[in-house]
Design a protein around this motif. Structure first.
Motif, PDB file in Angstrom:
ATOM      1  N   SER A   1       0.824  -1.212   0.000  1.00 33.72           N
ATOM      2  CA  SER A   1       0.000   0.000   0.000  1.00 33.72           C
ATOM      3  C   SER A   1       0.856   1.260   0.000  1.00 33.72           C
ATOM      4  N   ALA A   2       2.173   1.081   0.165  1.00 32.20           N
ATOM      5  CA  ALA A   2       3.095   2.226   0.153  1.00 32.20           C
ATOM      6  C   ALA A   2       4.063   2.061  -1.010  1.00 32.20           C
ATOM      7  N   VAL A   3       3.727   2.670  -2.161  1.00 32.93           N
ATOM      8  CA  VAL A   3       4.526   2.516  -3.379  1.00 32.93           C
ATOM      9  C   VAL A   3       4.888   3.883  -3.956  1.00 32.93           C
ATOM     10  N   THR A   4       6.152   4.052  -4.303  1.00 30.52           N
ATOM     11  CA  THR A   4       6.591   5.236  -5.027  1.00 30.52           C
ATOM     12  C   THR A   4       7.058   4.792  -6.408  1.00 30.52           C
ATOM     13  N   SER A   5       6.396   5.271  -7.462  1.00 25.02           N
ATOM     14  CA  SER A   5       6.742   4.896  -8.833  1.00 25.02           C
ATOM     15  C   SER A   5       7.631   5.968  -9.454  1.00 25.02           C
ATOM     16  N   LEU A   6       8.666   5.525 -10.163  1.00 28.35           N
ATOM     17  CA  LEU A   6       9.590   6.468 -10.785  1.00 28.35           C
ATOM     18  C   LEU A   6      10.301   5.771 -11.940  1.00 28.35           C
ATOM     19  N   THR A   7      11.136   6.532 -12.646  1.00 32.47           N
ATOM     20  CA  THR A   7      11.967   5.988 -13.715  1.00 32.47           C
ATOM     21  C   THR A   7      13.421   6.018 -13.269  1.00 32.47           C
ATOM     22  N   ALA A   8      14.108   4.889 -13.418  1.00 34.23           N
ATOM     23  CA  ALA A   8      15.514   4.785 -13.037  1.00 34.23           C
ATOM     24  C   ALA A   8      16.334   4.422 -14.268  1.00 34.23           C
ATOM     25  N   PRO A   9      17.638   4.720 -14.273  1.00 35.09           N
ATOM     26  CA  PRO A   9      18.457   4.412 -15.448  1.00 35.09           C
ATOM     27  C   PRO A   9      18.610   2.918 -15.705  1.00 35.09           C
ATOM     28  N   SER A  10      18.448   2.091 -14.647  1.00 34.46           N
ATOM     29  CA  SER A  10      18.617   0.643 -14.774  1.00 34.46           C
ATOM     30  C   SER A  10      18.110   0.016 -13.488  1.00 34.46           C
ATOM     31  N   ARG A  11      18.187  -1.308 -13.412  1.00 31.30           N
ATOM     32  CA  ARG A  11      17.765  -1.962 -12.174  1.00 31.30           C
ATOM     33  C   ARG A  11      18.700  -1.594 -11.020  1.00 31.30           C
ATOM     34  N   ILE A  12      19.981  -1.383 -11.332  1.00 27.55           N
ATOM     35  CA  ILE A  12      20.908  -0.965 -10.279  1.00 27.55           C
ATOM     36  C   ILE A  12      20.577   0.454  -9.831  1.00 27.55           C
ATOM     37  N   GLY A  13      20.193   1.286 -10.782  1.00 30.39           N
ATOM     38  CA  GLY A  13      19.759   2.625 -10.413  1.00 30.39           C
ATOM     39  C   GLY A  13      18.531   2.592  -9.522  1.00 30.39           C
ATOM     40  N   CYS A  14      17.648   1.634  -9.773  1.00 23.31           N
ATOM     41  CA  CYS A  14      16.471   1.472  -8.919  1.00 23.31           C
ATOM     42  C   CYS A  14      16.897   1.070  -7.505  1.00 23.31           C
ATOM     43  N   ALA A  15      17.891   0.173  -7.417  1.00 23.38           N
ATOM     44  CA  ALA A  15      18.403  -0.239  -6.110  1.00 23.38           C
ATOM     45  C   ALA A  15      18.999   0.947  -5.362  1.00 23.38           C
ATOM     46  N   LEU A  16      19.687   1.813  -6.091  1.00 21.48           N
ATOM     47  CA  LEU A  16      20.275   2.995  -5.453  1.00 21.48           C
ATOM     48  C   LEU A  16      19.203   3.932  -4.904  1.00 21.48           C
ATOM     49  N   LYS A  17      18.100   4.049  -5.634  1.00 27.36           N
ATOM     50  CA  LYS A  17      16.990   4.871  -5.151  1.00 27.36           C
ATOM     51  C   LYS A  17      16.449   4.314  -3.837  1.00 27.36           C
ATOM     52  N   CYS A  18      16.332   2.978  -3.773  1.00 25.52           N
ATOM     53  CA  CYS A  18      15.842   2.343  -2.551  1.00 25.52           C
ATOM     54  C   CYS A  18      16.835   2.529  -1.404  1.00 25.52           C
ATOM     55  N   THR A  19      18.128   2.394  -1.726  1.00 26.14           N
ATOM     56  CA  THR A  19      19.166   2.564  -0.715  1.00 26.14           C
ATOM     57  C   THR A  19      19.136   3.954  -0.094  1.00 26.14           C
ATOM     58  N   SER A  20      18.830   4.963  -0.891  1.00 25.08           N
ATOM     59  CA  SER A  20      18.840   6.343  -0.399  1.00 25.08           C
ATOM     60  C   SER A  20      17.587   6.696   0.394  1.00 25.08           C
ATOM     61  N   ASP A  21      16.606   5.802   0.417  1.00 16.84           N
ATOM     62  CA  ASP A  21      15.359   6.040   1.134  1.00 16.84           C
ATOM     63  C   ASP A  21      15.290   5.081   2.318  1.00 16.84           C
ATOM     64  N   VAL A  22      15.395   5.597   3.550  1.00 23.70           N
ATOM     65  CA  VAL A  22      15.463   4.728   4.725  1.00 23.70           C
ATOM     66  C   VAL A  22      14.163   3.977   4.965  1.00 23.70           C
ATOM     67  N   THR A  23      13.068   4.410   4.349  1.00 23.73           N
ATOM     68  CA  THR A  23      11.795   3.713   4.535  1.00 23.73           C
ATOM     69  C   THR A  23      11.577   2.622   3.489  1.00 23.73           C
ATOM     70  N   CYS A  24      12.464   2.500   2.510  1.00 20.25           N
ATOM     71  CA  CYS A  24      12.297   1.533   1.427  1.00 20.25           C
ATOM     72  C   CYS A  24      12.744   0.143   1.875  1.00 20.25           C
ATOM     73  N   LEU A  25      11.849  -0.822   1.777  1.00 18.21           N
ATOM     74  CA  LEU A  25      12.137  -2.188   2.181  1.00 18.21           C
ATOM     75  C   LEU A  25      12.393  -3.119   1.010  1.00 18.21           C
ATOM     76  N   ALA A  26      11.879  -2.747  -0.178  1.00 16.97           N
ATOM     77  CA  ALA A  26      11.987  -3.611  -1.349  1.00 16.97           C
ATOM     78  C   ALA A  26      11.722  -2.760  -2.585  1.00 16.97           C
TER      79      ALA A  26
END
Length: 265
Positions: free
Chosen positions: A199-224
C-alpha cells in the motif's frame, strides 16, 4: 540467489561517442543505535480472532498494563488451536526482550506455554517457520508481569506470540524492547516475472535496475523494490519503491518485472 550490494555507481568515458557505465556495488551496513525502548507501542497488531469488540489486538500495545479485563485494555480471542497474536514494528529492530502482562481479575493461567518469535517477514501461518524464536515460556506470566529475555538478540520487523493449546489467548500488554537499525545496501532477488504489492509505493523511472536499487538505498523507509527486467531505453526503466506498509508484502506474477527485497542481517 542474486544480490545487489549498495554503493553509488559512476560513469567512465570509453571514447568521445561512448560512455561505459561501471557499476561498483559494495555492501555497507549503517546502524543507528538508540536507547532500548518499547518499540511495539501503538504499532499495528493482529490476532487470530476477536471474541468481543473491545478486546482487539491493539489493546496489547496501547501502553496500558491494567490487567482487569473489564477496564478494556486486554485482548481476547476465541477458543481455538494454534492461537496467535502479532505486531508489525514498522521498521527493523534488534530485539533483546519482551515484557508481558496477563489478566489479573481472573484467567491468568491462559498466558503460559507460548512461543515468542521475531521475523523480518510477516508470519501468515502458525506454528511459524519465519524468523527465529526469541523464547518459549512454559510457566505462567506473573500477575505483576514477566520480563522475558531472548536467547540471543534477533533482528526483525514482526514479533508474534503463538500457543498451541485449544483455549483463549489474552494479553493485557506486551512490551518489545530493542534498538532500531537504519539499513543500507544489500538486496536479494525474490523472483523473476513477479512484483511485490504494497500500500506504500513510489513509482519512478531509473536508469537501470541498479539505479532502482540505489533509489531504494537512499530512502530509509524503502524495504523492497520492483523493476522492469528488460526494456531499458534512453528514458530508463520503470521502478517501484515499496515502503513501510502495515504487515506483509505480497508477491504476484507479472511478466517482465523483477522483485527485490532488502536483506536483513
Amino acid at each position: 540467489m542474486t544480490h545487489l550490494l549498495g554503493k553509488p555507481f559512476f560513469t567512465h568515458p570509453d571514447s568521445l561517442h561512448n560512455t561505459k557505465k561501471l557499476f561498483y556495488f559494495y555492501l555497507y551496513f549503517v546502524s543507528s543505535v538508540f536507547a532500548s525502548e518499547n518499540v511495539a507501542l501503538r504499532k499495528p497488531a493482529r490476532q487470530i480472532s476477536t471474541r468481543h469488540p473491545n478486546a482487539t489486538a491493539d489493546k496489547a500495545v496501547n501502553g496500558n498494563t491494567d490487567g482487569d479485563y473489564f477496564h478494556g485494555s486486554c485482548t481476547h480471542t476465541n477458543d481455538t488451536y494454534n492461537t496467535w497474536w502479532k505486531v508489525d514494528l514498522m521498521g527493523f529492530y534488534n530485539i533483546t526482550s519482551v515484557q508481558l502482562f496477563t489478566r489479573t481479575d481472573c484467567c491468568s493461567t491462559r498466558l503460559q506455554n507460548f512461543e515468542v518469535r521475531v521475523s523480518d517477514l510477516d508470519p501468515t501461518t502458525f506454528p511459524s517457520v519465519e524468523g527465529q524464536r526469541c523464547i518459549f515460556f512454559s510457566q505462567q506470566v506473573a500477575i505483576t508481569g514477566s520480563l522475558l529475555t531472548c536467547s540471543r538478540p534477533i533482528t526483525g520487523r514482526y514479533v508474534s506470540l503463538y500457543k498451541a493449546a485449544d483455549e483463549v489467548l489474552t494479553i493485557c500488554e506486551m512490551f518489545v524492547f530493542g534498538t532500531k537499525h537504519d539499513f543500507s545496501g544489500t538486496y536479494e532477488l525474490l523472483q523473476d516475472n513477479s512484483r511485490l504489492n504494497s500500500s506504500a509505493v513510489t513509482s519512478l523511472t531509473a536508469p537501470s535496475r541498479i539505479g532502482c536499487a540505489l533509489k531504494c538505498t537512499s530512502d530509509v523507509t524503502c524495504l523492497a523494490f520492483n523493476v522492469m527486467a528488460s526494456g531499458t531505453s534512453s528514458r530508463g526503466v520503470a521502478c517501484e519503491l515499496l515502503g513501510l506498509a502495515e504487515f506483509s508484502l505480497t508477491l504476484q506474477a507479472h511478466t517482465g518485472w523483477r522483485a527485490y527485497r532488502r536483506v536483513v542481517k
